[in-house]
Design an enzyme around this catalytic site. Sequence first.
Site, PDB file in Angstrom:
ATOM      1  N   HIS A 132      -0.375   3.757  -7.392  1.00  0.00           N
ATOM      2  CA  HIS A 132      -0.929   5.447  -7.680  1.00  0.00           C
ATOM      3  C   HIS A 132      -1.776   5.389  -8.079  1.00  0.00           C
ATOM      4  O   HIS A 132      -2.660   6.593  -8.865  1.00  0.00           O
ATOM      5  CB  HIS A 132      -0.380   6.832  -8.114  1.00  0.00           C
ATOM      6  N   LEU A 152       0.847  -1.611  -0.084  1.00  0.00           N
ATOM      7  CA  LEU A 152       0.051  -0.159   0.053  1.00  0.00           C
ATOM      8  C   LEU A 152       0.997   1.463  -0.095  1.00  0.00           C
ATOM      9  O   LEU A 152       2.093   0.960   0.392  1.00  0.00           O
ATOM     10  CB  LEU A 152      -0.735  -0.037   1.120  1.00  0.00           C
ATOM     11  N   ASP A 153       0.634   2.458  -0.597  1.00  0.00           N
ATOM     12  CA  ASP A 153       1.441   3.344  -0.605  1.00  0.00           C
ATOM     13  C   ASP A 153       1.183   3.556   0.834  1.00  0.00           C
ATOM     14  O   ASP A 153       0.333   3.679   1.582  1.00  0.00           O
ATOM     15  CB  ASP A 153       0.676   4.443  -1.273  1.00  0.00           C
ATOM     16  N   ARG A 154       2.599   4.730   0.778  1.00  0.00           N
ATOM     17  CA  ARG A 154       2.695   4.791   2.592  1.00  0.00           C
ATOM     18  C   ARG A 154       1.293   6.182   3.222  1.00  0.00           C
ATOM     19  O   ARG A 154       1.086   6.460   4.454  1.00  0.00           O
ATOM     20  CB  ARG A 154       4.022   5.253   2.575  1.00  0.00           C
TER      21      ARG A 154
END
Length: 321
Positions: A248, A146-148
Amino acid sequence: MANSGTSTASAGVRMVRVPEDRDGQRLDNFLLGQLKGAPKSLIYKIVRSGQVRVNGGRGKPERKLAAGDEVRIPPVRLEEAGESAPPPKSLLAALDAAIVFEDARLLALNKPSGLASHGGSGIRHGAIESLRALRPNESLELVHRLDRDTSGLLIVAKKRSALRELQALMREDHGAGIDKRYLALLVGKMPNGTMDVDAPLHIGLRQGGERHVQVNDIGKESLSHFKLLQRFGGHSYCEVKIDTGRTHQIRVHAQHLGHPVAGDDKYGDEEVNRRLRDQAGLRRLFLHASSLRFALDGGRTDYVLDAPLAPELRDVLDKLG
């Protein structure tokens, strides 16, 4: 077969034989398991410099190992660089409390925003490194990332068989084997119903090496479905189903629709973000991985995993009314 065979070819060098349960594992992930606490940046450095050998030859980080391969692992001194410091106890306690599901082969974490999925690029303690510190006697592997800045479900495999099956499901027909849904607040008024976005995404690099993703015909096929759930303060609270898992993806597809994700400092609307911060206390990306549905054992064992919306995001909705 023993997990490893060690010789003393030279001081500190280990020769490790790949066990059966690591067949097919990437070299970099195998080394992360052997060199506990080592950041990925160090792993890549020793591989690319030729210090790591597989069956006597050089290997790339993404090389798939086979059971019986012999891996030369050089000595590394983590403590000299200060990189072996354990994660803070407060982080370990928070992660322990954030586990929303666990069985013999999987662990599901409701990852907080601001925590990277894994360490590297100046990040010492990611979610997987911290979980390994929390469970030092278990074999834990990230299934996906997962994105930060995104909160929500992060799946960790406790068994290699589960990791392989889940990764196969993710590759299957644009990831159709796994139903992935997110909750997002999009800027502005989305129309009722569902908006489908079929727009290829291409990863480029900005000055300084920062990744920036754009809709571009040369990119990879990417599919997202934005379903309006409710409107809050002139903005649109949506469920987002993604058929592909590009970097993203939701953030860029939302921007492409003209309704960027609220709180997005990379692809969003700076003025609206400032207003939402002042009016509703939104200080992070409003994107949450809320549910995952899939089946293991060839479709015989169903998993339905859910992670409740982060409290700070629920507060934003309450303030927007």
